[in-house]
Design a protein around this motif. Sequence first.
Motif, PDB file in Angstrom:
ATOM      1  N   SER A 139       0.824  -1.209   0.000  1.00 48.35           N
ATOM      2  CA  SER A 139       0.000   0.000   0.000  1.00 48.35           C
ATOM      3  C   SER A 139       0.859   1.260   0.000  1.00 48.35           C
ATOM      4  O   SER A 139       0.495   2.277  -0.610  1.00 48.35           O
ATOM      5  CB  SER A 139      -0.947  -0.002   1.197  1.00 48.35           C
ATOM      6  OG  SER A 139      -0.222   0.058   2.393  1.00 48.35           O
ATOM      7  N   THR A 140       2.015   1.202   0.638  1.00 45.02           N
ATOM      8  CA  THR A 140       2.925   2.343   0.622  1.00 45.02           C
ATOM      9  C   THR A 140       3.484   2.578  -0.778  1.00 45.02           C
ATOM     10  O   THR A 140       3.580   3.726  -1.234  1.00 45.02           O
ATOM     11  CB  THR A 140       4.074   2.115   1.617  1.00 45.02           C
ATOM     12  OG1 THR A 140       3.525   1.870   2.897  1.00 45.02           O
ATOM     13  CG2 THR A 140       4.991   3.305   1.673  1.00 45.02           C
ATOM     14  N   VAL A 141       3.828   1.516  -1.479  1.00 44.45           N
ATOM     15  CA  VAL A 141       4.321   1.646  -2.853  1.00 44.45           C
ATOM     16  C   VAL A 141       3.245   2.243  -3.752  1.00 44.45           C
ATOM     17  O   VAL A 141       3.522   3.115  -4.589  1.00 44.45           O
ATOM     18  CB  VAL A 141       4.803   0.275  -3.381  1.00 44.45           C
ATOM     19  CG1 VAL A 141       5.009   0.295  -4.878  1.00 44.45           C
ATOM     20  CG2 VAL A 141       6.069  -0.136  -2.675  1.00 44.45           C
ATOM     21  N   LEU A 142       2.014   1.816  -3.566  1.00 45.75           N
ATOM     22  CA  LEU A 142       0.917   2.380  -4.348  1.00 45.75           C
ATOM     23  C   LEU A 142       0.726   3.851  -4.034  1.00 45.75           C
ATOM     24  O   LEU A 142       0.494   4.665  -4.942  1.00 45.75           O
ATOM     25  CB  LEU A 142      -0.367   1.603  -4.076  1.00 45.75           C
ATOM     26  CG  LEU A 142      -1.579   2.016  -4.898  1.00 45.75           C
ATOM     27  CD1 LEU A 142      -1.326   1.764  -6.377  1.00 45.75           C
ATOM     28  CD2 LEU A 142      -2.807   1.277  -4.443  1.00 45.75           C
ATOM     29  N   LEU A 143       0.847   4.227  -2.770  1.00 51.24           N
ATOM     30  CA  LEU A 143       0.720   5.635  -2.396  1.00 51.24           C
ATOM     31  C   LEU A 143       1.852   6.466  -2.970  1.00 51.24           C
ATOM     32  O   LEU A 143       1.632   7.592  -3.449  1.00 51.24           O
ATOM     33  CB  LEU A 143       0.676   5.773  -0.876  1.00 51.24           C
ATOM     34  CG  LEU A 143       0.499   7.191  -0.353  1.00 51.24           C
ATOM     35  CD1 LEU A 143      -0.879   7.721  -0.725  1.00 51.24           C
ATOM     36  CD2 LEU A 143       0.694   7.230   1.136  1.00 51.24           C
ATOM     37  N   ILE A 144       3.050   5.941  -2.981  1.00 52.79           N
ATOM     38  CA  ILE A 144       4.178   6.663  -3.564  1.00 52.79           C
ATOM     39  C   ILE A 144       3.963   6.874  -5.063  1.00 52.79           C
ATOM     40  O   ILE A 144       4.219   7.946  -5.603  1.00 52.79           O
ATOM     41  CB  ILE A 144       5.501   5.916  -3.296  1.00 52.79           C
ATOM     42  CG1 ILE A 144       5.869   6.004  -1.829  1.00 52.79           C
ATOM     43  CG2 ILE A 144       6.632   6.465  -4.151  1.00 52.79           C
ATOM     44  CD1 ILE A 144       7.023   5.117  -1.444  1.00 52.79           C
ATOM     45  N   GLY A 145       3.468   5.852  -5.748  1.00 50.15           N
ATOM     46  CA  GLY A 145       3.170   5.995  -7.170  1.00 50.15           C
ATOM     47  C   GLY A 145       2.085   7.009  -7.434  1.00 50.15           C
ATOM     48  O   GLY A 145       2.153   7.781  -8.396  1.00 50.15           O
ATOM     49  N   PHE A 146       1.075   7.036  -6.574  1.00 50.36           N
ATOM     50  CA  PHE A 146       0.001   8.007  -6.745  1.00 50.36           C
ATOM     51  C   PHE A 146       0.483   9.422  -6.504  1.00 50.36           C
ATOM     52  O   PHE A 146       0.162  10.333  -7.263  1.00 50.36           O
ATOM     53  CB  PHE A 146      -1.154   7.671  -5.795  1.00 50.36           C
ATOM     54  CG  PHE A 146      -2.308   8.610  -5.911  1.00 50.36           C
ATOM     55  CD1 PHE A 146      -3.113   8.597  -7.040  1.00 50.36           C
ATOM     56  CD2 PHE A 146      -2.595   9.492  -4.888  1.00 50.36           C
ATOM     57  CE1 PHE A 146      -4.182   9.460  -7.153  1.00 50.36           C
ATOM     58  CE2 PHE A 146      -3.662  10.359  -4.988  1.00 50.36           C
ATOM     59  CZ  PHE A 146      -4.458  10.345  -6.122  1.00 50.36           C
ATOM     60  N   VAL A 147       1.284   9.612  -5.467  1.00 52.46           N
ATOM     61  CA  VAL A 147       1.812  10.948  -5.162  1.00 52.46           C
ATOM     62  C   VAL A 147       2.756  11.416  -6.266  1.00 52.46           C
ATOM     63  O   VAL A 147       2.735  12.589  -6.663  1.00 52.46           O
ATOM     64  CB  VAL A 147       2.505  10.955  -3.788  1.00 52.46           C
ATOM     65  CG1 VAL A 147       3.297  12.218  -3.562  1.00 52.46           C
ATOM     66  CG2 VAL A 147       1.475  10.781  -2.686  1.00 52.46           C
ATOM     67  N   SER A 148       3.562  10.512  -6.793  1.00 48.99           N
ATOM     68  CA  SER A 148       4.485  10.918  -7.864  1.00 48.99           C
ATOM     69  C   SER A 148       3.740  11.228  -9.156  1.00 48.99           C
ATOM     70  O   SER A 148       4.215  12.031  -9.958  1.00 48.99           O
ATOM     71  CB  SER A 148       5.527   9.831  -8.108  1.00 48.99           C
ATOM     72  OG  SER A 148       4.913   8.676  -8.631  1.00 48.99           O
ATOM     73  N   SER A 149       2.573  10.631  -9.361  1.00 52.18           N
ATOM     74  CA  SER A 149       1.801  10.970 -10.558  1.00 52.18           C
ATOM     75  C   SER A 149       1.100  12.314 -10.397  1.00 52.18           C
ATOM     76  O   SER A 149       0.817  12.981 -11.384  1.00 52.18           O
ATOM     77  CB  SER A 149       0.779   9.881 -10.875  1.00 52.18           C
ATOM     78  OG  SER A 149      -0.234   9.856  -9.897  1.00 52.18           O
ATOM     79  N   LEU A 150       0.825  12.738  -9.179  1.00 54.74           N
ATOM     80  CA  LEU A 150       0.191  14.033  -8.954  1.00 54.74           C
ATOM     81  C   LEU A 150       1.178  15.184  -9.035  1.00 54.74           C
ATOM     82  O   LEU A 150       0.816  16.292  -9.405  1.00 54.74           O
ATOM     83  CB  LEU A 150      -0.500  14.071  -7.594  1.00 54.74           C
ATOM     84  CG  LEU A 150      -1.750  13.223  -7.437  1.00 54.74           C
ATOM     85  CD1 LEU A 150      -2.275  13.369  -6.022  1.00 54.74           C
ATOM     86  CD2 LEU A 150      -2.801  13.636  -8.429  1.00 54.74           C
TER      87      LEU A 150
END
Length: 100
Positions: A42-53
């Motif tokens: 879930s942390t990896v998914l959050l990092i990917g989401f934040v980097s896409s924003l």
Amino acid sequence: MLEFAVLMFASLAVFSAGLAGVVFSRHFIKIMLSIEVALLASTVLLIGFVSSLENGAGIVVLILIWGAMASEAIVTLTFYVLMKARGIEFDVSKLNRYKW
């Protein structure tokens, strides 16, 4: 956007592996490590989401998740030391017969 989709599917696969470890394992340490793997996914998914924003809005949530993962690791180590010192088996299906 394709990179985020690949990252999403990869983190979903890792999360499902962690969930399978929680469901199908009876060993205490394996269960706790599987929970850590699920939180890591879930942390990896959050990092990917934040980097896409690209605005850094989720960095506080990321730090909170890391704090929760660190505290869980401390609790796991504490339980391990306590169970080892008292001679308790690590099979969680047999824990109900012990009195703390």
